[in-house]
Enzyme design. Structure first.
Site, PDB file in Angstrom:
ATOM      1  N   ASP A 180      -1.840   9.448   1.207  1.00 42.23           N
ATOM      2  CA  ASP A 180      -2.833   9.548   0.149  1.00 42.23           C
ATOM      3  C   ASP A 180      -3.801  10.665   0.532  1.00 42.23           C
ATOM      4  OD1 ASP A 180      -4.103   8.328  -2.299  1.00 42.23           O
ATOM      5  OD2 ASP A 180      -5.769   8.223  -0.898  1.00 42.23           O
ATOM      6  N   GLU A 264       1.593  11.568  -3.918  1.00 45.05           N
ATOM      7  CA  GLU A 264       1.267  11.498  -5.335  1.00 45.05           C
ATOM      8  C   GLU A 264       1.654  12.784  -6.035  1.00 45.05           C
ATOM      9  OE1 GLU A 264      -2.416   8.903  -6.784  1.00 45.05           O
ATOM     10  OE2 GLU A 264      -2.811  10.085  -4.998  1.00 45.05           O
ATOM     11  N   CYS A 317      -2.004  -3.624  -6.117  1.00 45.15           N
ATOM     12  CA  CYS A 317      -2.193  -4.344  -4.861  1.00 45.15           C
ATOM     13  C   CYS A 317      -0.938  -4.150  -4.008  1.00 45.15           C
ATOM     14  CB  CYS A 317      -2.423  -5.830  -5.114  1.00 45.15           C
ATOM     15  SG  CYS A 317      -2.380  -6.809  -3.597  1.00 45.15           S
ATOM     16  N   CYS A 320       0.708  -7.923  -3.239  1.00 48.35           N
ATOM     17  CA  CYS A 320       1.442  -8.737  -4.200  1.00 48.35           C
ATOM     18  C   CYS A 320       1.947  -7.940  -5.393  1.00 48.35           C
ATOM     19  CB  CYS A 320       0.592  -9.909  -4.674  1.00 48.35           C
ATOM     20  SG  CYS A 320      -0.799  -9.416  -5.698  1.00 48.35           S
ATOM     21  N   CYS A 336      -7.952  -7.629  -4.083  1.00 48.95           N
ATOM     22  CA  CYS A 336      -7.050  -8.204  -5.070  1.00 48.95           C
ATOM     23  C   CYS A 336      -7.533  -9.594  -5.466  1.00 48.95           C
ATOM     24  CB  CYS A 336      -5.639  -8.289  -4.502  1.00 48.95           C
ATOM     25  SG  CYS A 336      -4.480  -9.000  -5.678  1.00 48.95           S
ATOM     26  N   CYS A 339      -4.247 -12.334  -4.894  1.00 53.55           N
ATOM     27  CA  CYS A 339      -3.826 -12.851  -3.587  1.00 53.55           C
ATOM     28  C   CYS A 339      -4.902 -12.714  -2.518  1.00 53.55           C
ATOM     29  CB  CYS A 339      -2.541 -12.165  -3.128  1.00 53.55           C
ATOM     30  SG  CYS A 339      -2.766 -10.451  -2.658  1.00 53.55           S
ATOM     31  N   ASP A 346      -8.047   3.986   0.039  1.00 52.04           N
ATOM     32  CA  ASP A 346      -7.015   4.999   0.258  1.00 52.04           C
ATOM     33  C   ASP A 346      -5.853   4.459   1.090  1.00 52.04           C
ATOM     34  OD1 ASP A 346      -8.841   4.767   2.242  1.00 52.04           O
ATOM     35  OD2 ASP A 346      -9.350   6.893   2.376  1.00 52.04           O
TER      36      ASP A 346
HETATM   37 ZN   LIG Z   1      -2.592  -8.932  -4.418  1.00 57.04          ZN
END
Ligand SMILES: [Zn+2]
Length: 396
Positions: A180, A264, A317, A320, A336, A339, A346
């Site tokens: 990143d 990216e 995330c 998850c 998140c 979860c 980053d």
């Molecule tokens: Zn999550």
């Protein structure tokens, strides 16, 4: 393998003068050949560089006797460049060739047919002008194919193209990494390593601000304004060089260490959030990073996976897989709600890029070296969250 090494030169005053004249001749020949090419095309002929070179040679003594002051390569190679530009255009790799401007970049080439040029330690022998000092010796050994002498700001460079097998594929020890790219730091890796980037950058940024202010205070087009503008250009070049150097070190390390590298598509963050650095510097940094990774992964036998532009690397995330609707740029930590996973923003993005790279490495092999890799499963949002409303529309 064809590799180029670009080396700064230490020319004296006479040599600089010669370079400028040779570059001028090259530009003239390029423009002459381009005009002639267009004219022949209109009249239904099939222009090609061999015929054009012959044509120029036939009229040179009569019409352009000053061309004999510099190496004949300057004009000849410029005509070959016109042909290559047209080939690139027809193969959709480049835009339609345009005339070269006097204030544009200055350069000329010499091909090595019968020992037109050669390198020896920290010097290079060019046709007509002779030995020129180089700042360093040529890095690769092998057959010298072509040299391009070019000016950047007030410095001259020689880019020597070498046919060599000095660089061999490397056996990468680690399977995958996501990278990143950052604004304040160079990059965050999915391994948890933070690439801080060059220290001198901060100092240079201060100088940049000062140079910008100084320029703004001068009357436009005055002598002092020109001086300030020149100074600003030098600061910009310096920053770009420092950045490029750091980028080179990082990309080499990545390409040698990891089998698959995920990045990216665009440096969206860089576009939005640094007022001090000009857009071109930020973009330049990102495209340079991608360009280097692209050829270095080919060179060392690793693979580059570029995420789709709509891939929500920051909003997903990495634990998850849930994708957030929004994520403000100011929020430096990803949390998140599903979860409870929490990580620096980053780092989370880098993990997602690594996952993407790993999965695309399994699903498709080979042809995904660059370019958009796979369609994102997420519905494409109107604009990526990190992109500021003022950012210009992005062209793929
Ligand atoms: Zn999550």
């Amino acid at each position: 393998m064809l590799l180029a090494h670009k080396i700064a030169l230490n020319p004296n005053a006479a040599q600089r003068d010669y370079f400028a004249r040779a570059a001028g001749t090259a530009r003239f020949a390029y423009n002459w050949a381009l005009a002639e090419w267009k004219r022949q095309y209109r009249t239904g002929e099939k222009p090609n560089d061999t015929a054009l070179r012959r044509q120029l040679n036939a009229i040179k003594r009569e019409q352009f006797p000053w061309m004999f002051d510099v190496t004949k390569c300057a004009a000849q190679e410029a005509i070959i460049d016109v042909a290559s530009a047209f080939r690139a255009f027809f193969e959709k790799r480049g835009r339609y060739p345009r005339f070269k401007r006097k204030d544009g970049k200055a350069s000329f080439c010499a091909a090595n047919e019968v020992g037109t040029f050669r390198c020896e330690g920290k010097r290079i022998k060019l046709p007509v002008i002779g030995w020129i000092k180089m700042r360093e010796a040529l890095r690769f050994s092998g057959l010298l194919k072509r040299v391009t002498i070019s000016r950047e700001g007030d410095r001259w460079f020689a880019a020597v193209m070498v046919e060599t097998d000095d660089v061999k594929p490397v056996n990468q020890l680690l399977p995958v990494v996501g990278v990143d790219l950052g604004v304040t730091m160079l990059a965050m890796l999915s391994t948890g390593e933070a690439e801080e980037g060059p220290k001198s950058h901060t100092a240079a940024l201060k100088r940049l601000r000062r140079a910008n202010k100084a320029l703004a205070r001068k009357r436009r087009f005055s002598a002092n304004w020109r001086k300030a503008k020149h100074h600003l250009a030098r600061v910009h070049t310096r920053i770009a060089n420092v950045r490029r150097d750091a980028t080179h070190k990082l990309t080499t390390r990545l390409a040698k260490k990891f089998k698959v590298i995920g990045i990216e598509d665009l440096n969206v963050k860089g576009m939005a959030s640094n007022r001090c650095l000009s857009r071109s510097v930020m973009d330049g940094g990102f495209f340079e990073f991608r360009r280097q990774l692209n050829y270095k992964t080919q060179r060392y036998g690793s693979r580059l996976v570029v995420a789709n532009r709509w891939f929500p690397s920051s909003k997903t995330c990495s634990c998850c897989g849930v994708v957030k609707e929004t994520l403000a740029l100011s929020q430096r930590t990803f949390h998140c709600d599903e979860c409870g996973f929490e990580a620096p923003r980053d780092f989370n993005a880098a993990l997602n890029l690594a996952k993407l790279a790993a999965s695309s490495a399994v699903s498709a092999c080979g042809e995904l070296r660059s370019g958009p890799v796979r369609k994102s499963r997420v519905k494409r949002g109107s604009v990526k969250q990190e992109e500021s409303p003022t950012a210009l529309p992005v062209v793929a």
